[in-house]
Design a protein around this motif. Structure first.
Motif, PDB file in Angstrom:
ATOM      1  N   CYS A  25       1.562   2.347  -5.898  1.00  0.00           N
ATOM      2  CA  CYS A  25       0.583   1.359  -5.431  1.00  0.00           C
ATOM      3  C   CYS A  25      -0.076   0.644  -6.608  1.00  0.00           C
ATOM      4  O   CYS A  25      -0.290  -0.575  -6.569  1.00  0.00           O
ATOM      5  CB  CYS A  25      -0.464   2.049  -4.561  1.00  0.00           C
ATOM      6  N   LEU A  26      -0.383   1.396  -7.674  1.00  0.00           N
ATOM      7  CA  LEU A  26      -1.019   0.791  -8.847  1.00  0.00           C
ATOM      8  C   LEU A  26      -0.074  -0.171  -9.568  1.00  0.00           C
ATOM      9  O   LEU A  26      -0.522  -1.060 -10.293  1.00  0.00           O
ATOM     10  CB  LEU A  26      -1.457   1.887  -9.819  1.00  0.00           C
ATOM     11  N   THR A  27       1.220  -0.007  -9.364  1.00  0.00           N
ATOM     12  CA  THR A  27       2.202  -0.927  -9.926  1.00  0.00           C
ATOM     13  C   THR A  27       2.403  -2.140  -9.031  1.00  0.00           C
ATOM     14  O   THR A  27       2.563  -3.269  -9.508  1.00  0.00           O
ATOM     15  CB  THR A  27       3.553  -0.202 -10.106  1.00  0.00           C
ATOM     16  N   LEU A  28       2.381  -1.902  -7.727  1.00  0.00           N
ATOM     17  CA  LEU A  28       2.603  -2.975  -6.757  1.00  0.00           C
ATOM     18  C   LEU A  28       1.439  -3.966  -6.712  1.00  0.00           C
ATOM     19  O   LEU A  28       1.653  -5.166  -6.523  1.00  0.00           O
ATOM     20  CB  LEU A  28       2.822  -2.382  -5.364  1.00  0.00           C
ATOM     21  N   THR A  40       0.786  -8.089   0.887  1.00  0.00           N
ATOM     22  CA  THR A  40       0.117  -7.048   1.667  1.00  0.00           C
ATOM     23  C   THR A  40       0.853  -5.733   1.500  1.00  0.00           C
ATOM     24  O   THR A  40       2.074  -5.672   1.659  1.00  0.00           O
ATOM     25  CB  THR A  40       0.068  -7.421   3.165  1.00  0.00           C
ATOM     26  N   LEU A  41       0.117  -4.684   1.164  1.00  0.00           N
ATOM     27  CA  LEU A  41       0.683  -3.348   1.000  1.00  0.00           C
ATOM     28  C   LEU A  41       0.197  -2.445   2.120  1.00  0.00           C
ATOM     29  O   LEU A  41      -1.008  -2.403   2.420  1.00  0.00           O
ATOM     30  CB  LEU A  41       0.280  -2.749  -0.349  1.00  0.00           C
ATOM     31  N   GLU A 199      12.012  -3.242  -4.913  1.00  0.00           N
ATOM     32  CA  GLU A 199      12.177  -3.589  -3.495  1.00  0.00           C
ATOM     33  C   GLU A 199      11.117  -4.588  -3.046  1.00  0.00           C
ATOM     34  O   GLU A 199      11.399  -5.530  -2.302  1.00  0.00           O
ATOM     35  CB  GLU A 199      12.130  -2.324  -2.639  1.00  0.00           C
ATOM     36  N   CYS A 200       9.885  -4.388  -3.510  1.00  0.00           N
ATOM     37  CA  CYS A 200       8.801  -5.316  -3.177  1.00  0.00           C
ATOM     38  C   CYS A 200       9.033  -6.682  -3.816  1.00  0.00           C
ATOM     39  O   CYS A 200       8.901  -7.724  -3.162  1.00  0.00           O
ATOM     40  CB  CYS A 200       7.462  -4.734  -3.621  1.00  0.00           C
ATOM     41  N   LEU A 201       9.386  -6.692  -5.098  1.00  0.00           N
ATOM     42  CA  LEU A 201       9.633  -7.958  -5.796  1.00  0.00           C
ATOM     43  C   LEU A 201      10.786  -8.722  -5.147  1.00  0.00           C
ATOM     44  O   LEU A 201      10.763  -9.953  -5.057  1.00  0.00           O
ATOM     45  CB  LEU A 201       9.938  -7.696  -7.270  1.00  0.00           C
ATOM     46  N   ARG A 202      11.794  -7.990  -4.681  1.00  0.00           N
ATOM     47  CA  ARG A 202      12.924  -8.639  -4.013  1.00  0.00           C
ATOM     48  C   ARG A 202      12.460  -9.307  -2.712  1.00  0.00           C
ATOM     49  O   ARG A 202      12.910 -10.407  -2.361  1.00  0.00           O
ATOM     50  CB  ARG A 202      14.019  -7.607  -3.748  1.00  0.00           C
ATOM     51  N   LYS A 203      11.550  -8.646  -1.988  1.00  0.00           N
ATOM     52  CA  LYS A 203      10.986  -9.257  -0.783  1.00  0.00           C
ATOM     53  C   LYS A 203      10.220 -10.536  -1.118  1.00  0.00           C
ATOM     54  O   LYS A 203      10.102 -11.442  -0.299  1.00  0.00           O
ATOM     55  CB  LYS A 203      10.046  -8.270  -0.078  1.00  0.00           C
ATOM     56  N   MET A 204       9.680 -10.582  -2.353  1.00  0.00           N
ATOM     57  CA  MET A 204       8.929 -11.766  -2.801  1.00  0.00           C
ATOM     58  C   MET A 204       9.854 -12.865  -3.344  1.00  0.00           C
ATOM     59  O   MET A 204       9.376 -13.913  -3.764  1.00  0.00           O
ATOM     60  CB  MET A 204       7.921 -11.349  -3.880  1.00  0.00           C
ATOM     61  N   GLY A 205      11.167 -12.593  -3.363  1.00  0.00           N
ATOM     62  CA  GLY A 205      12.121 -13.610  -3.799  1.00  0.00           C
ATOM     63  C   GLY A 205      12.740 -13.367  -5.158  1.00  0.00           C
ATOM     64  O   GLY A 205      13.518 -14.199  -5.646  1.00  0.00           O
ATOM     65  N   THR A 228       5.170  -8.459   2.701  1.00  0.00           N
ATOM     66  CA  THR A 228       4.502  -7.235   3.140  1.00  0.00           C
ATOM     67  C   THR A 228       5.402  -6.065   2.782  1.00  0.00           C
ATOM     68  O   THR A 228       6.619  -6.112   3.026  1.00  0.00           O
ATOM     69  CB  THR A 228       4.250  -7.253   4.663  1.00  0.00           C
ATOM     70  N   HIS A 229       4.816  -5.021   2.198  1.00  0.00           N
ATOM     71  CA  HIS A 229       5.634  -3.913   1.682  1.00  0.00           C
ATOM     72  C   HIS A 229       4.927  -2.586   1.930  1.00  0.00           C
ATOM     73  O   HIS A 229       3.714  -2.471   1.736  1.00  0.00           O
ATOM     74  CB  HIS A 229       5.878  -4.110   0.183  1.00  0.00           C
ATOM     75  N   GLN A 230       5.705  -1.582   2.335  1.00  0.00           N
ATOM     76  CA  GLN A 230       5.167  -0.237   2.539  1.00  0.00           C
ATOM     77  C   GLN A 230       5.324   0.597   1.278  1.00  0.00           C
ATOM     78  O   GLN A 230       6.429   0.731   0.749  1.00  0.00           O
ATOM     79  CB  GLN A 230       5.881   0.455   3.706  1.00  0.00           C
ATOM     80  N   VAL A 231       4.222   1.167   0.797  1.00  0.00           N
ATOM     81  CA  VAL A 231       4.234   1.982  -0.424  1.00  0.00           C
ATOM     82  C   VAL A 231       5.022   3.265  -0.175  1.00  0.00           C
ATOM     83  O   VAL A 231       4.865   3.933   0.845  1.00  0.00           O
ATOM     84  CB  VAL A 231       2.796   2.327  -0.856  1.00  0.00           C
TER      85      VAL A 231
END
Length: 422
Positions: A25-28, A40-41, A199-205, A228-231
């Motif tokens: 979470c601290l990285t995301l 959104t996390l 995985e989160c960055l990929r969702k962001m493009g 939106t990404h689940q930790v």
């Protein structure tokens, strides 16, 4: 100052829910700085470190809201007002340095104080700096602050890190998402938190491949969008609570646990005589028969044995049958919990980066002091297995990495309470 009172009272049984990963979470959260659109996390842990990162992002002008009792974090960096991360906030937590890469990538400049956090070694910023400089950044250290700029923007490059640093990998990967061209990062860290970030960055493009391996390739893009990404589940909290029935007896199910997150750790527990099985809802842990057996441990980058579980494993080895050797290869100064365990009757000898633990039949309750985050919970685990009462002071460390620790342990039968300080 608050303390925690633990009274050893036998086996533990029941279920413990595992929170989202603090380190993930601290990285995301700093990833929001890479885009004007909302990030959104969900499944966020409710910890003081998350509040510190929230304050840091807000000091830069980001909008950060805590929703659903803190388990959802909604962020937007559409109108930042500053690219300077001040010492007063950064000194509280090492992960604050993860705003450096995103600010530099998006704005071409950043001023970030050297970080703080647990006193478990120097943990310098040189690996971060070397990676960002390979992407074309110009970085100078002045008055305790890193002054970074990239007037023409960051540019893709091939860079091999001298050590597989988790934080440096995260900073470089985030920066490279907006760099011109392709970045190949070699000797990258492989931790699940990095996979989760990608995985989160990929969702962001972002266009990234190779996460989870030692080579990550990033194709820079012009902009990132919202997501939106689940930790991911916290593997360190998971491992910590796996040790509770191992040290006390009983059987505990860890809800949300996944073997893939803790394979090397689970293998050590199995060798020590602790059964670890996957269930429909997580993982179940119980001693196989009687007293656990001593096993040797060497901390290594993922997928090796995690340094963040070394202190807790030492607590288990204190009552194991035989002698174990724990070697710390990640951080210096990470045996500060050993003298406190000795106060409880443990037999431990520390020489440099190696601790030799000869198991004793039982530990004795005693007043002890937490020296860092993981040390604090190791003393609680030891107290659960000790005869009599153990009072753990300076538990503010605990609040940085474990949410509702008293409630979760009470739920499986532990006799534990938090004593409010004056």
């Amino acid at each position: 100052m608050d303390s925690i009172l633990v009274t050893g009272n036998g086996p533990l049984n029941g279920q413990i829910p595992i929170a989202g990963a603090k380190n993930a979470c601290l990285t995301l959260m700093p990833a929001t700085l890479l885009s004007e659109e909302p990030l959104t996390l969900t499944n966020a842990p409710r910890l003081s470190d998350i509040k510190t990162m929230t304050a840091l992002l807000q000091s830069l002008g980001a909008e950060v809201s805590s929703l659903q009792d803190g388990q959802v974090i909604a962020m937007s960096s559409h109108s930042l007002t500053s690219q300077t991360a001040d010492y007063d906030i950064v000194r509280k937590m090492r992960a604050s340095n993860l705003v450096l890469g995103p600010l530099l990538a998006r704005f071409g400049q950043a001023v970030v104080s050297l970080p703080g956090g647990c006193a478990i070694g120097a943990r310098p910023m040189d690996l971060h700096v070397e990676g960002l400089e390979a992407l074309g950044a110009e970085i100078e250290l002045k008055d305790g602050y890193l002054h970074a700029k990239a007037p023409g923007g960051l540019k893709g490059a091939v860079h091999e890190m001298r050590f597989a640093s988790v934080g440096a990998t995260e900073n470089i990967v985030m920066a490279a998402t907006l760099a011109k061209g392709t970045t190949v990062l070699k000797n990258a860290a492989r931790e699940p938190e990095i996979v989760d970030l990608v995985e989160c960055l990929r969702k962001m493009g972002a266009q990234i491949s190779g996460e989870g391996s030692s080579t990550i390739e990033i194709q820079g893009v012009d902009r990132l969008h919202g997501a939106t990404h689940q930790v991911v589940t916290d593997r360190i909290e998971l491992g910590t609570y796996m040790l509770a029935p191992a040290i006390c007896g009983g059987e505990v199910e860890l809800l949300g646990g996944r073997m893939a997150l803790v394979e090397s750790f689970a293998a050590k527990l199995d060798a020590a005589g602790v059964s670890v099985t996957e269930t429909q809802n997580g993982m179940k842990v119980a001693r196989k028969n009687g007293r656990v057996q001593a096993v040797d441990v060497v901390t290594e980058p993922f997928p090796g044995f995690p340094t963040d579980l070394q202190a807790q494993m030492m607590a288990l080895m204190c009552t194991a049958e035989g002698t174990s050797v724990l070697e710390e290869r990640i951080f210096e100064n990470r045996f500060m919990h050993a003298p406190e365990l000795v106060r409880m009757g443990a037999n431990i000898e520390v020489h440099g980066g190696t601790a030799t633990v000869t198991g004793v039949e039982t530990l004795k309750g005693a007043p002890v002091m937490a020296t860092d985050l993981r040390a604090s919970v190791s003393l609680i685990l030891a107290g659960l297995a000790a005869e009599g009462e153990t009072t753990v002071s300076r538990v503010y460390h605990l609040d940085r990495g474990y949410e509702h620790v008293v409630r979760k342990l009470e739920g499986v039968g532990a006799k534990i309470e938090r004593i409010k300080g004056e």
